[in-house]
Design an enzyme around this catalytic site. Structure first.
Site, mmCIF file in Angstrom:
data_model
loop_
_atom_site.group_PDB
_atom_site.id
_atom_site.type_symbol
_atom_site.label_atom_id
_atom_site.label_comp_id
_atom_site.label_asym_id
_atom_site.label_seq_id
_atom_site.Cartn_x
_atom_site.Cartn_y
_atom_site.Cartn_z
ATOM 1 C CD GLU A 1 -11.024 5.112 1.455
ATOM 2 O OE1 GLU A 1 -10.797 6.260 1.051
ATOM 3 O OE2 GLU A 1 -10.476 4.086 0.988
ATOM 4 C CB SER B 1 -0.064 -8.259 -1.098
ATOM 5 O OG SER B 1 -0.887 -9.083 -0.293
ATOM 6 C CE LYS C 1 -4.392 -1.559 1.918
ATOM 7 N NZ LYS C 1 -4.229 -3.006 2.192
HETATM 8 C C1 LIG Z 1 -5.054 -3.975 1.613
HETATM 9 C C2 LIG Z 1 -4.360 -5.250 1.320
HETATM 10 C C3 LIG Z 1 -4.755 -6.082 0.256
HETATM 11 C C4 LIG Z 1 -5.962 -5.809 -0.599
HETATM 12 O O1 LIG Z 1 -5.881 -4.670 -1.394
HETATM 13 P P1 LIG Z 1 -5.634 -4.752 -2.968
HETATM 14 O O2 LIG Z 1 -5.954 -3.394 -3.426
HETATM 15 O O3 LIG Z 1 -6.552 -5.797 -3.518
HETATM 16 O O4 LIG Z 1 -4.215 -5.110 -3.166
HETATM 17 C C5 LIG Z 1 -4.011 -7.216 -0.021
HETATM 18 N N1 LIG Z 1 -2.955 -7.561 0.735
HETATM 19 C C6 LIG Z 1 -2.550 -6.810 1.783
HETATM 20 C C7 LIG Z 1 -1.374 -7.245 2.578
HETATM 21 C C8 LIG Z 1 -3.237 -5.633 2.115
HETATM 22 O O5 LIG Z 1 -2.833 -4.895 3.161
#
Ligand SMILES: *Cc1c(COP(=O)(O)O)cnc(C)c1O
Length: 394
Positions: free
Chosen positions: A111, A379, A89
């Site tokens: 938000e 992610s 993010k």
């Molecule tokens: C917020 C988040 C997501 C989901 O958001 P996307 O916009 O779909 O990437 C996925 N993995 C993690 C670790 C997150 O913090």
């Protein structure tokens, strides 16, 4: 094949800008400002410098030897969990923060649901000396105390929203109301490839660094740099998935697989699978797949992971689905938990619950993936989820 939005911000029949008249000038100003910044080498240099020395890019790719052996495939992890604040993010919030500075605006709003996007936004604002206000449903403020403290320590003001169900949807409405009144001096940082144009395009451009790095890290130039055959990512709003997919979208030799949350199971109706089990409609300013009832009312999403608990999805994914540029699958809460434990105990990496869904699909698909070079977009890291998983009694 359409790999950018058209001039009306549409990806095929999806996307667009369905927003109140009062916001149209702001959206159009933002489109112009981002296009100019993105084409300006000095903006790109400033952003690249921050991505390098502050965010910690490029994030490594790591071959998961023990998982590879166990699953009978060549499995690699793109380590977004090692980025500053522990997830992808930050790529988006640092980029939009820098844009805010360039637009001469001193104030940012955002938000947040579980607080992850709020923390990433508060971090970028502290870095760049911007005032930061984060709207958060009052229920989420109660549930996510630790992230509220984090945002406050980073200098942000967290405003609990008590209208409606006091959750994310209501926080979005409150942030939009703020923006309509303050757009002269305020930028609204949206946290995924969602919302009206230009947000899905801008956030994708800021996140595609993930896939661009991967292309140069796994370019086939040496035996320890094989070219990916399958790339797998979880899909909430879709930003980490689009970030790693986009640079491969025109490459027919690589299969792209997005994994949504099946929650308690698709048949129960309690899930977050907008692409797999939803239908086209308009949500948060864009036409895309969404969870809705017969009269078009938005349905509640459910997932064990807050990041996947969203009843819509970025419009570019809707386009990727309908044009078969990517394929979309699901994993349940229980399957994600199993994957979470497997990665922790096999690789010494505690994954976030969101990418645990992607690993769950990989585990389930080991026959199909046998012997292939597979990249999982990791992610985020799972520190934020440890308490929740422990409370489930393992
Ligand atoms: C917020 C988040 C997501 C989901 O958001 P996307 O916009 O779909 O990437 C996925 N993995 C993690 C670790 C997150 O913090």
């Amino acid at each position: 094949m359409l790999l950018s939005p058209d001039e009306r911000g549409r990806f095929g029949e999806f996307g667009g800008a369905f927003a109140p008249e009062t916001l149209m000038p702001a959206l159009s100003e933002l489109e112009t400002a981002f296009a100019a910044a993105w084409a300006d080498p000095s903006f790109r240099r400033d952003l690249d410098a921050l991505l390098g020395s502050y965010v910690g890019r490029p994030t490594p790719v790591y071959r998961a030897d023990r998982l590879s052996e166990l699953l009978g495939m060549d499995l690699w992890l793109k380590r977004e969990d090692l980025a500053h604040t522990g997830a992808h993010k930050i790529n988006n919030t640092v980029g939009q923060g820098l844009l805010t500075t360039r637009m001469g605006k001193p104030r940012v709003i955002a938000e947040t649901g579980a607080g992850q996007h709020g923390v990433a936004t508060a971090t970028a604002c502290a870095l760049l000396g911007l005032e930061c206000v984060v709207y958060m449903g009052a229920k989420d403020v109660e549930r996510q105390r630790l992230n509220v403290y984090r945002m406050e320590m980073l200098g942000a003001e967290v405003i609990p929203v008590t209208s409606g169900a006091s959750t994310l949807k209501d926080a979005v409405s409150a942030a939009l109301r703020d923006w309509v009144a303050t757009v002269e001096n305020t930028h609204y940082i949206i946290g995924s490839v969602v919302g009206p144009h230009p947000f899905p395009w801008m956030v994708r451009e800021l996140q595609k660094v993930i896939g661009e790095e991967l292309r140069s890290q796994m370019d086939g130039s040496a035996p320890d740099r094989p070219v990916p055959e399958v790339i797998v990512a979880c899909v909430g709003g879709g930003s980490n998935a689009m970030g790693i997919f986009y640079p491969y979208a025109a490459d027919p030799t690589v299969d792209l697989v997005g994994v949504e949350a099946a929650g308690h199971g698709l048949v129960t109706g309690e899930h977050g699978a907008s692409l797999v089990a939803g239908s086209p409609g308009v949500i948060h300013g864009a036409r895309t797949y969404m969870l809705q009832d017969d009269s078009g009312q938005v349905l509640e999403a459910h997932s064990i992971s807050a990041g996947l608990d969203y009843p819509g999805v970025g419009p570019e994914h809707a386009y990727f689905k309908d044009s078969s540029l990517a394929r979309y699958e699901t994993a349940t809460d229980a399957q994600a938990l199993e994957a979470f434990h497997l990665m922790a105990s096999t690789e010494g990496i505690i994954p976030a619950l969101e990418p645990s869904h992607a690993l769950a699909w990989i585990m389930r698909s080991r026959d199909e993936l046998a012997g292939k070079t597979v990249v999982l977009n990791l992610s985020g890291r799972g520190d934020k989820d440890v308490e929740q998983v422990a409370s489930l009694g393992f």
